[in-house]
Scaffold this active site. Sequence first.
Site, PDB file in Angstrom:
ATOM      1  N   LEU A 169      -4.071  -5.228  -5.369  1.00  0.00           N
ATOM      2  CA  LEU A 169      -3.012  -4.237  -5.205  1.00  0.00           C
ATOM      3  C   LEU A 169      -1.755  -4.843  -4.580  1.00  0.00           C
ATOM      4  O   LEU A 169      -1.808  -5.407  -3.488  1.00  0.00           O
ATOM      5  CB  LEU A 169      -3.537  -3.091  -4.328  1.00  0.00           C
ATOM      6  N   ASP A 170      -0.657  -4.689  -5.254  1.00  0.00           N
ATOM      7  CA  ASP A 170       0.647  -5.140  -4.756  1.00  0.00           C
ATOM      8  C   ASP A 170       0.719  -6.644  -4.510  1.00  0.00           C
ATOM      9  O   ASP A 170       1.575  -7.124  -3.768  1.00  0.00           O
ATOM     10  CB  ASP A 170       1.028  -4.396  -3.458  1.00  0.00           C
ATOM     11  N   GLU A 171      -0.211  -7.389  -5.117  1.00  0.00           N
ATOM     12  CA  GLU A 171      -0.241  -8.829  -4.882  1.00  0.00           C
ATOM     13  C   GLU A 171       0.098  -9.629  -6.139  1.00  0.00           C
ATOM     14  O   GLU A 171       0.071 -10.856  -6.116  1.00  0.00           O
ATOM     15  CB  GLU A 171      -1.635  -9.257  -4.383  1.00  0.00           C
ATOM     16  N   GLY A 175       0.799  -1.223   0.000  1.00  0.00           N
ATOM     17  CA  GLY A 175       0.000   0.000   0.000  1.00  0.00           C
ATOM     18  C   GLY A 175       0.826   1.263   0.000  1.00  0.00           C
ATOM     19  O   GLY A 175       1.979   1.254  -0.422  1.00  0.00           O
TER      20      GLY A 175
END
Lengths: 289, 289, 289, 289
Positions: free
Chosen positions: B233-235, B207
Site C-alpha cells: 500500500l502506497d509503496e 495510509g
Amino acid sequence: MISHNREQRARLLVSCPDQPGIVAHISTLLFTHKANIVQSDQYSTDPENGTFFMRVEFEWNESDTSFEAIHHAFVSLAGVHSLQFKLERASRKKRMALFVSKENHCLSELLWKWKAGELVADIPLVISNHDDNRIEVESYGIPFFHIPSTKNNRKEAEEEALTLLREHRIELVVLARYMQILTPNFVSAYPYKIINIHHSFLPAFIGANPYAKAFERGVKLIGATAHYVTDDLDEGPIIEQDIMRVNHRHTASDLRIAGRNIERIALARAVSWHLNDQLLVHGNKTIVF
Amino acid sequence: MISHNREQRARLLVSCPDQPGIVAHISTLLFTHKANIVQSDQYSTDPENGTFFMRVEFEWNESDTSFEAIHHAFVSLAGVHSLQFKLERASRKKRMALFVSKENHCLSELLWKWKAGELVADIPLVISNHDDNRIEVESYGIPFFHIPSTKNNRKEAEEEALTLLREHRIELVVLARYMQILTPNFVSAYPYKIINIHHSFLPAFIGANPYAKAFERGVKLIGATAHYVTDDLDEGPIIEQDIMRVNHRHTASDLRIAGRNIERIALARAVSWHLNDQLLVHGNKTIVF
Amino acid sequence: MISHNREQRARLLVSCPDQPGIVAHISTLLFTHKANIVQSDQYSTDPENGTFFMRVEFEWNESDTSFEAIHHAFVSLAGVHSLQFKLERASRKKRMALFVSKENHCLSELLWKWKAGELVADIPLVISNHDDNRIEVESYGIPFFHIPSTKNNRKEAEEEALTLLREHRIELVVLARYMQILTPNFVSAYPYKIINIHHSFLPAFIGANPYAKAFERGVKLIGATAHYVTDDLDEGPIIEQDIMRVNHRHTASDLRIAGRNIERIALARAVSWHLNDQLLVHGNKTIVF
Amino acid sequence: MISHNREQRARLLVSCPDQPGIVAHISTLLFTHKANIVQSDQYSTDPENGTFFMRVEFEWNESDTSFEAIHHAFVSLAGVHSLQFKLERASRKKRMALFVSKENHCLSELLWKWKAGELVADIPLVISNHDDNRIEVESYGIPFFHIPSTKNNRKEAEEEALTLLREHRIELVVLARYMQILTPNFVSAYPYKIINIHHSFLPAFIGANPYAKAFERGVKLIGATAHYVTDDLDEGPIIEQDIMRVNHRHTASDLRIAGRNIERIALARAVSWHLNDQLLVHGNKTIVF
C-alpha cells in the site's frame, strides 16, 4: 515592511483564551498611549473556546509615552484577561549563536544575509565540533569556538557550549547543519529557542541520511524543514519547509548537493521570522505571522 | 512536441544491460529503415554494469518501410543484445479505464483533458463503487458501471470489475480517487498498469486520512503523489509529486479542499506520461523521459 | 549526473541541418572508437528542413583511443554532413571572469558555489568598477581588479578590461550585477560568451530600475532573467528565469532585497549550464540540454 | 478559514486616511455590539499620511444585535473618520456572470469549483459570442445566452449583454477567456467588478497572441494574469499571477495548451478572492487580504 525610525517601533505578541473584546482592549490601550498600529495579524484556533493569537507592530513617540509605560499597561491588561504577551522594541537585536559542523552552506547563507542586513541580530559567537569553518567565520569578525564532540565527551562538550551561551547571553541558537543530537538538558535551557534545519520534507525521512532514503524511495521532489528543536528528534514544531524538483538522473550524492539550496533558504526564512517576532508556538505547531 | 502526421510516428522504449554500441545499433537500424529520430532520451543507472534505458520517437514513411518490418528488425536486435523493448505507433490510442468513488475532482480533470485532446486515449468505461458521478461520465458518452463494494462482497466486486476490464481490453487502470484497496489478485493482472493518486507527499502520511495527519503535524506544505500500484500500500514506484503551500489557518478540512488542486494535476501528468510511453519502471522507481 | 573518472569523459555539442542518419553516424563513430554514450539529448526545430541539435556525454579509454583521434574523426564527419560541433574533455575547466559593481549577492553566490565544487571552472580574475568587494574576492585567492568607469573614460576602461581578459585567456564573462552597459566592441569579442543577470522577468521591465517599475505596476510575482549579452540591451537569448511571489506589502525596496534571492539562483544555474556545455544558441533562443 | 454558522458571520472592508485610533474605534464598535473578531488584516501605504486598509471577519448573535444595527453604527463612525466601508453578510451570495468565447478551460474550472462549493456565488447566466459551450453550461442548470459579436454589431451586442446583466442584477462579471475588447461604456458600468484573465505574465506580452510572442522571445517561464478590467487594455490592477516552466521543445501551440493550466488556476483564485471580499483597489494596484 516599511521601517522608518525603528527606534520607536515595537512588536507585540499575544496569546490568550479567545474571548470577545480582546482586539478592542489591545487597540484601545495602544490608542490611549498615542501609538499607531502599523501592522496587525491575528488567528484563533476556534472562536468558541479556542486560543487567540495576535501580533501587532506599532509606532509611538517616546516624547508622548515611554516604552516602559506601554509595557506596564500591558502587564495590567494581561492580569485581567489572562493574556500572555511579549513586547519588544524593534530596534533591539536578539543575540543569536550559530552551531555548525563541516558543511558550511547554511552557515554562509546566514552570515551573508546577516551582513547584508536581511537578518537583524547580534552574533556573538559560532560554535562548531570541527575547525573547518573558522576562517570564514572570523572573516566576519565573529569569534569561533571549536568544541570537539565525541561519544566520550558529549556531556562535557555540551556543558562547555552551554557555558559559552550563558556568558554571551544568547537568546536564539541556530543549528546550521550541526550534525549532533542535543541532550534534553541542553534543549530545556532554550525552549522554542533552538532552530534546526532537517534535510528532508518532514515527516518523511526522519533521522539520519534522508537524501539516501529519498534516493532509495525514488521521490520526485526533495525537501528541507526548519523546525524548533524539542526532545523528540525531528518532531518539533515545523516553522518552514521548501522543496525542489528532482528526477531519476539524480544520484544520492546529487540530491545532497541540490538539497543544500533549499536547506539554506528554508533555514534563513525561519531564522528571519524568529528574529522579527513573527513566530508563536501552539502545541506542536507554529503560527507564522 | 511537434506532431505532424501521427500516423507515421512511433515510440520505442528500450531497457537492457548497459553495453557499448547500443545507441549505435538502434539508431543505425532506424536509419537503414529510413526512419528519422525526432526525439531521444536515454539514461544509464551506471555506465559500468548498470541498466540502460532509452526512449526514441521516430518518423518513417509507410511507403518506404512497414511498421511490421521495423518491429521485426527490433526483435532480431533484441535477441542479440538482450534488449527488452516496446514499440508503439503514436497514433494507437491506449484503452484506459477510470475508477472513482464519490469525489469527482480527479475524474473531472481527466475527462476534461481527455476531451480537450491533452490526454490521448480511448476510455471505454468508468467504474465506481458509488453512483454519484454517473451523469457527468455519461455526458461524455462514456459508459458508467456502478459496482458497490462492501466488506462482504469485495471479492465478487473485484471479479466483476476485472471481467469488465477484460471485456473492454483495458490496458491502463487509473484510480482517480477510488477509495478502495485492491487485492493482489487484481494488481497482478495489471502490473505497472494501475496508477493511483495518493493525497500526500509520500512517503509522508502513508495510509488513510493523510490530510488529518498533515494537519496534526503542522506541515507548511501539503503534497500529492501519483504512483503505480503494487501489493504494498502506497509503496509503489512514484511517478509524479506536487505540493502547495499552506499555513496555520488551514483546518484539516481546508487542507482536503486545497489538496484537490494538486491531486488532479499530479494525476493528470502521470497519466499523460504513461499514455505517451514516457515511463519506465526500474526496481521501485520510475524513469520519466 | 554520475561522474566517475572525469579524465576520460567528454562532451559533444552538435548542430546541423536536420537529415536522416545523423544520430546513427555520430553514435556509430563513437562506438567504433570504443566510446560509451553516458547521456544524450537531441532536439530538432522541425524534422523537415529544420535544424538539429545534439549533446552527448561519452566515456572512453585513453588506452584504446586518443581524444585527438576522436576529435579528428568528428572533423571528417562534420565535413560530410555540414555539422558544426564542439568537443570538450569534461575535465578541462573553462576560464571564467566575473564582473561586479557594488552589490555582492550574485558574486558571493558564484564564489561560494565555485568553492563548494558546484561550478567547475577556473576564475583567474574579478573585475569591478568599484573597490567594495575586493576583500571578499581576495579571500578566495582570486585577483581583484578595480577599473573605475565614468562617462568620460568608458572606452579606456573597457579596453583595460579587454586586455586583462585576453591576458588571462578568458572564455566566459559573467556580469554578476555589473551595472554598466557594454559596447558592441566588447560584446563582439565574446559572442554568446557573456552572461548577464537582469533583475526582472524579461521582457517585462526592460532597462533601468525594474523593481521600481514592478512596484509601480503592482505585480504579484517578481522575476530574474539570466541571458547572453548581445548588442540589444536586455534582448539577448534567455538562458534561465525564476520568480518569487510578492504582495502589496512589499515596497520597491523590499522587492529589490527579495529579488536578490532569485537573481543569484537564476544566474548560478545559467553559469553552471554554460560551464557544463549544456547550452546552444539558435537564433535568439537557447536550447538547454 | 473556519466557517461555523455563516448566517451570523460578516465581512467588513475599510479604507481611509491613516490616523491613530482607527483599529481601536472599529474593534470597540464591534465589541460593544457583542461581535467577535474572527480574522483581521490591515495595511497602510504609509503610517504618516498614507491610506489605511482593513478587512475584518466577525461573528455576532442576531439575538443580541441586528446586522442593520451594526451597519448603522458603522455609518456613524464613517462620518466622523472619513471611512469608506463595505459591510457584507458572509452568507449573502454575489451574483456573478461569466463571459466566454470558444475555449472552455476557464469556464469549466469556474463551474467545477462553483459546483464543488469552492466558489460561493449565484451564477444567473453565461454569455458567449459563440454557441460552443451551451451544452456544458446548461448541464449545470445555468442559462446560456449566445450573443454573436462582429465588427458591425459590437455596440448592439454589448447593449444586449448589459441589458441581461442589469435584468439579472449582476455584481461581478468574469471574462473567462472572452476574446472581445469591452468598450468604455461597458467597463464604466462595472468599475472594478470585471475580472479578466490575460494569457501572459503582464506587463510582458500585452495585447493579442501572447503565447506566439512568448515563443518568439524564447522565455523559460510562461505566465497568466488575472486583473480588473479598466479602459486601458491589459493595464488594470493585477489581482493574481501564476507561471509555469517551459523549455525549447515547446512550440507556440504547446505553450498555448500548457498555459491553459495556469490561466484557469489564476482566474479561479482571483474570482474566489473577489467573492470573499478579500480585494481592495488602491490606485492601479490591488490589496489582497
